[in-house]
Design a protein around this motif. Structure first.
Motif, PDB file in Angstrom:
ATOM      1  N   UNK A   1      27.385  27.052  57.770  1.00 38.00           N
ATOM      2  CA  UNK A   1      27.995  25.722  57.687  1.00 38.00           C
ATOM      3  C   UNK A   1      27.600  25.011  56.403  1.00 38.00           C
ATOM      4  N   UNK A   2      26.334  25.136  56.026  1.00 38.27           N
ATOM      5  CA  UNK A   2      25.854  24.445  54.834  1.00 38.27           C
ATOM      6  C   UNK A   2      26.585  24.922  53.581  1.00 38.27           C
ATOM      7  N   UNK A   3      26.913  26.200  53.551  1.00 41.74           N
ATOM      8  CA  UNK A   3      27.589  26.751  52.373  1.00 41.74           C
ATOM      9  C   UNK A   3      29.101  26.622  52.459  1.00 41.74           C
ATOM     10  N   UNK A   4      29.695  26.950  53.602  1.00 49.22           N
ATOM     11  CA  UNK A   4      31.149  27.026  53.726  1.00 49.22           C
ATOM     12  C   UNK A   4      31.793  25.816  54.397  1.00 49.22           C
ATOM     13  N   UNK A   5      31.005  24.953  54.999  1.00 52.80           N
ATOM     14  CA  UNK A   5      31.588  23.838  55.734  1.00 52.80           C
ATOM     15  C   UNK A   5      32.088  24.281  57.095  1.00 52.80           C
ATOM     16  N   UNK A   6      32.606  23.333  57.856  1.00 57.01           N
ATOM     17  CA  UNK A   6      33.134  23.641  59.186  1.00 57.01           C
ATOM     18  C   UNK A   6      34.527  24.264  59.053  1.00 57.01           C
ATOM     19  N   UNK A   7      34.772  25.379  59.719  1.00 54.20           N
ATOM     20  CA  UNK A   7      36.058  26.079  59.539  1.00 54.20           C
ATOM     21  C   UNK A   7      37.264  25.306  60.044  1.00 54.20           C
ATOM     22  N   UNK A   8      37.056  24.357  60.973  1.00 53.01           N
ATOM     23  CA  UNK A   8      38.197  23.622  61.511  1.00 53.01           C
ATOM     24  C   UNK A   8      38.620  22.452  60.630  1.00 53.01           C
ATOM     25  N   UNK A   9      37.801  22.083  59.651  1.00 53.87           N
ATOM     26  CA  UNK A   9      38.125  20.952  58.776  1.00 53.87           C
ATOM     27  C   UNK A   9      38.704  21.500  57.476  1.00 53.87           C
ATOM     28  N   UNK A  10      39.982  21.817  57.480  1.00 49.78           N
ATOM     29  CA  UNK A  10      40.591  22.532  56.363  1.00 49.78           C
ATOM     30  C   UNK A  10      40.651  21.702  55.085  1.00 49.78           C
ATOM     31  N   UNK A  11      40.819  20.391  55.215  1.00 48.94           N
ATOM     32  CA  UNK A  11      41.054  19.555  54.030  1.00 48.94           C
ATOM     33  C   UNK A  11      39.782  19.287  53.226  1.00 48.94           C
ATOM     34  N   UNK A  12      38.615  19.640  53.755  1.00 48.24           N
ATOM     35  CA  UNK A  12      37.380  19.341  53.025  1.00 48.24           C
ATOM     36  C   UNK A  12      36.460  20.549  52.915  1.00 48.24           C
ATOM     37  N   UNK A  13      37.063  21.722  52.817  1.00 47.12           N
ATOM     38  CA  UNK A  13      36.240  22.926  52.672  1.00 47.12           C
ATOM     39  C   UNK A  13      35.961  23.169  51.191  1.00 47.12           C
ATOM     40  N   UNK A  14      34.720  23.521  50.843  1.00 46.58           N
ATOM     41  CA  UNK A  14      34.342  23.667  49.433  1.00 46.58           C
ATOM     42  C   UNK A  14      34.883  24.940  48.799  1.00 46.58           C
ATOM     43  N   UNK A  15      35.011  24.903  47.498  1.00 49.27           N
ATOM     44  CA  UNK A  15      35.457  26.044  46.700  1.00 49.27           C
ATOM     45  C   UNK A  15      34.244  26.945  46.421  1.00 49.27           C
ATOM     46  N   UNK A  16      33.766  27.618  47.448  1.00 45.05           N
ATOM     47  CA  UNK A  16      32.491  28.339  47.382  1.00 45.05           C
ATOM     48  C   UNK A  16      32.504  29.444  46.339  1.00 45.05           C
ATOM     49  N   UNK A  17      33.507  30.298  46.376  1.00 43.56           N
ATOM     50  CA  UNK A  17      33.504  31.454  45.476  1.00 43.56           C
ATOM     51  C   UNK A  17      33.763  31.031  44.031  1.00 43.56           C
ATOM     52  N   UNK A  18      34.536  29.974  43.840  1.00 45.16           N
ATOM     53  CA  UNK A  18      34.717  29.458  42.489  1.00 45.16           C
ATOM     54  C   UNK A  18      33.429  28.907  41.923  1.00 45.16           C
ATOM     55  N   UNK A  19      32.672  28.180  42.737  1.00 43.39           N
ATOM     56  CA  UNK A  19      31.402  27.625  42.279  1.00 43.39           C
ATOM     57  C   UNK A  19      30.375  28.720  42.038  1.00 43.39           C
ATOM     58  N   UNK A  20      30.387  29.770  42.844  1.00 42.52           N
ATOM     59  CA  UNK A  20      29.493  30.907  42.598  1.00 42.52           C
ATOM     60  C   UNK A  20      29.818  31.565  41.256  1.00 42.52           C
ATOM     61  N   UNK A  21      31.106  31.753  40.979  1.00 42.78           N
ATOM     62  CA  UNK A  21      31.483  32.362  39.705  1.00 42.78           C
ATOM     63  C   UNK A  21      31.119  31.469  38.522  1.00 42.78           C
ATOM     64  N   UNK A  22      31.269  30.168  38.683  1.00 41.43           N
ATOM     65  CA  UNK A  22      30.943  29.253  37.590  1.00 41.43           C
ATOM     66  C   UNK A  22      29.473  29.386  37.191  1.00 41.43           C
ATOM     67  N   UNK A  23      28.609  29.597  38.192  1.00 38.80           N
ATOM     68  CA  UNK A  23      27.176  29.711  37.936  1.00 38.80           C
ATOM     69  C   UNK A  23      26.789  31.124  37.487  1.00 38.80           C
ATOM     70  N   UNK A  24      27.463  32.137  38.017  1.00 35.53           N
ATOM     71  CA  UNK A  24      26.991  33.515  37.859  1.00 35.53           C
ATOM     72  C   UNK A  24      27.776  34.373  36.867  1.00 35.53           C
ATOM     73  N   UNK A  25      29.088  34.227  36.821  1.00 36.63           N
ATOM     74  CA  UNK A  25      29.948  35.200  36.138  1.00 36.63           C
ATOM     75  C   UNK A  25      30.303  34.734  34.731  1.00 36.63           C
ATOM     76  N   UNK A  26      30.214  35.638  33.781  1.00 33.02           N
ATOM     77  CA  UNK A  26      30.630  35.323  32.416  1.00 33.02           C
ATOM     78  C   UNK A  26      31.200  36.586  31.767  1.00 33.02           C
ATOM     79  N   UNK A  27      32.139  36.438  30.830  1.00 34.32           N
ATOM     80  CA  UNK A  27      32.741  37.613  30.182  1.00 34.32           C
ATOM     81  C   UNK A  27      31.820  38.199  29.119  1.00 34.32           C
ATOM     82  N   UNK A  28      31.967  39.482  28.884  1.00 30.79           N
ATOM     83  CA  UNK A  28      31.239  40.110  27.783  1.00 30.79           C
ATOM     84  C   UNK A  28      31.801  39.601  26.458  1.00 30.79           C
ATOM     85  N   UNK A  29      31.087  39.870  25.392  1.00 28.65           N
ATOM     86  CA  UNK A  29      31.541  39.411  24.076  1.00 28.65           C
ATOM     87  C   UNK A  29      32.892  40.009  23.726  1.00 28.65           C
ATOM     88  N   UNK A  30      33.105  41.274  24.069  1.00 30.04           N
ATOM     89  CA  UNK A  30      34.380  41.930  23.759  1.00 30.04           C
ATOM     90  C   UNK A  30      35.535  41.323  24.544  1.00 30.04           C
TER      91      UNK A  30
END
Length: 602
Positions: free
Chosen positions: A253-282
């Motif tokens: 719940x802390x990470x994904x929110x309540x599944x029945x509240x569709x209008x206020x669920x967080x963009x979890x995987x987008x935020x994970x990528x923003x912190x973790x994922x980056x392209x190589x120089x090439x």
């Protein structure tokens, strides 16, 4: 028996009086109404193969297929019994989602400040050897499926307060490689001095009889490394939302929110990528070859066409740059071609009619739906002199015709790997796709998918997903979620001005969303009997966090998923409700399987 006797007396009389006939008819009517009422009130078990072919009224000329306004049959008399995709998408509109996303962003940042590789690798031996890890390991599947494996591991590391191990790649920040953990384990004498052997507990999500995703408290697992295997979409990590142990549910719940509240669920995987994922120089070099000025595109459009060409789409340019004619050439039975066309106007007074309404070519209708969706996205933009649109597809030939249909009102951007002369292009021959994968991934080298991904995820205002068959694939989901995270500014009080749209041609909605099978597709949880049949072209707001359960309004499962959930111990009704008692009983009766392997064997 009494009814039969009454009827016999009435019709057995030698004198058939008019009053007797009227009485008989009245009795039949009363009995019929009573029977129907009893059947309606009777609780009926859901039928696995039941379908609900509810048809919606066709739009008149004054309506727009992308306006979101549809008329329910008998809407004045009763509440609607189904919804269109656009109506379903309205549940995801609002400020709740971006506020929750900012909360989750801080949660993720704090987690990796404490459990990131930089801090953990410098811990004293006694603390390092007691530390826990989650492994994310990719293989050779498609980009979206493999990225979800890594992101699910990252999400699980947050829920379990463990560090993240990502195979051998160095393009995931704050993570260890498996090789490095092996080295540090030996260097700190974790096995010999502290009795901690480096073993991995494996849990395979795609094996319902083995997985402990719903029945076990993973916070109590003491194994140094946990590998949640085969988590190829957004669903697996969200299964913990229904775990029978409160500790695990609360962490989810802390990470994904309540599944029945569709209008206020967080963009979890987008935020994970923003912190973790980056392209190589090439890869970054290839992206910037399309954006030489550094200015980001306004809209990105992803078309999943499965190598279906768009040869039949013809654009007849008008001398007036504010108008044009789009037409198709259809082959008739006798071999002659018949041309149909519809005009469209660009600008605020644009009128889009049913382009290609007589065409049976699914690829053409997919293009028309995407173009309609572009119009909807353009209407939201303000003070943009010339819209910049990124086009990407698994079918390069499709892009050329799509480009010609929109380049009069937008600047079209596309990465052409054959013209790119950067360092990575010299390796293209080494990364050609195996023949059996061409239908799935397209003919381009695999590295092109990385370039397209990081290029499309730079969109500032909207991402549009279109397809020949199934809309909102894992690849499109991740593009949209990263783009949204990039555009969400924690230092601004303004709401996020970003949208993720799904474009559906009417041919994809004859059975509603029933053909959006597969848990990797964003609309799968809406594909059951509450999805209206025979819908017109749709352009729907789409969730950045695809739902994994059926708790929200208009969500309902298909029979295939009801059967699949049963194997996990979940008894699901035809409308998506869960029998909690049955799950508790299932978990208590099953034998917990513990599968562990040595890291040396990996």
């Amino acid at each position: 028996m009494a009814i039969a006797t009454t009827a016999t007396r009435l019709i057995g009389s030698t004198r058939r009086r008019a009053s007797s006939v009227k009485y008989l008819l009245l009795m039949i009517t009363i009995l019929t109404v009573t029977g129907v009422t009893l059947l309606t009130l009777r609780q009926v078990e859901p039928l696995i193969d039941t379908t609900f072919p509810i048809r919606r009224g066709e739009l008149d000329d004054s309506s727009s297929a992308v306006s979101g306004h549809f008329h329910h049959p008998n809407s004045s008399a009763a509440a609607p019994s189904c919804a269109t995709v656009e109506e379903m998408g309205q549940a995801f509109v609002g400020e709740g989602s971006w506020k929750e996303s900012l909360r989750v962003r801080k949660l993720i940042q704090n987690h990796f400040e404490i459990n990131g590789a930089t801090r953990v690798r410098s811990l004293p031996a006694i603390h390092f050897c007691r530390h826990g890890f989650v492994l994310g390991k990719a293989s050779e599947a498609g980009f979206g499926n493999e990225m979800y494996k890594l992101l699910t591991a990252a999400a699980l590391s947050v829920m379990l307060n463990r560090s993240l191990i990502i195979g051998q790649t160095r393009h995931i920040k704050h993570s260890f490689t498996l090789k490095e953990v092996k080295h540090l384990w030996r260097e700190n004498s974790c096995a010999s001095k502290y009795g901690r052997n480096l073993v991995v507990r494996v849990d395979d999500f795609q094996k319902p009889s083995d997985t402990n995703v719903l029945c076990s408290n993973w916070k109590e697992w003491e194994h140094p490394v946990i590998w949640f295997q085969n988590t190829t979409d957004a669903v697996a990590a969200q299964f913990f939302l229904k775990n029978i142990h409160p500790d695990m549910r609360n962490a989810a719940y802390e990470l994904f929110g309540k599944p029945e509240v569709l209008h206020s669920r967080p963009n979890v995987f987008g935020e994970l990528m923003k912190v973790l994922v980056f392209p190589s120089q090439s890869i970054e070099e290839a992206v910037m070859s399309v954006l030489p000025t550094g200015a980001d595109p306004d809209i990105s459009v992803h078309m999943r066409m499965l190598m279906n060409r768009l040869d039949n789409l013809v654009v007849f340019r008008s001398p007036n740059l504010e108008s044009g004619i789009i037409g198709t050439q259809l082959d008739s039975i006798n071999g002659k071609s018949h041309e149909t066309s519809s005009s469209f106007m660009l600008g605020g007074s644009m009128k889009w009619k049913d382009i290609f309404s007589n065409s049976k070519q699914f690829n053409v209708r997919s293009a028309q739906a995407a173009l309609s969706c572009m119009k909807k996205a353009l209407q939201k933009l303000h003070q943009v002199p010339r819209t910049r649109v990124v086009l990407i597809s698994d079918t390069p030939s499709f892009l050329e015709t799509m480009k010609s249909s929109i380049d009069e009102f937008a600047e079209v951007l596309h990465f052409d790997y054959e013209l790119f002369r950067g360092n990575i292009s010299s390796k293209s021959q080494e990364s050609r796709i195996l023949g059996f994968r061409v239908k799935d991934w397209g003919p381009t080298p695999r590295w092109v998918a990385f370039v397209d991904f990081f290029l499309a995820s730079r969109a500032k205002h909207a991402v549009i997903s279109g397809a020949h068959r199934r809309v909102g694939t894992t690849y499109a989901q991740l593009i949209a979620s990263l783009a949204a995270a990039r555009n969400l500014d924690e230092n601004s009080s303004a709401a996020l001005d970003f949208s993720f749209f799904s474009s559906f041609g009417s041919n994809l909605l004859t059975r509603g969303l029933g053909n959006q099978i597969g848990w990797g597709h964003v609309w799968n949880r809406f594909s059951g009997p509450l999805s209206c049949h025979e819908q017109t072209t749709q352009c729907a707001f789409t969730p950045l966090l695809p739902p994994a359960w059926w708790d929200g309004i208009w969500q309902s499962p298909i029979p295939r998923d009801i059967r699949r959930l049963e194997a996990y111990g979940v008894r699901l009704s035809s409308l998506g409700t869960i029998d909690d008692d049955h799950l508790q009983s299932f978990c208590k009766s099953r034998k917990t399987k513990v599968i562990q392997v040595s890291v040396t064997a990996m």
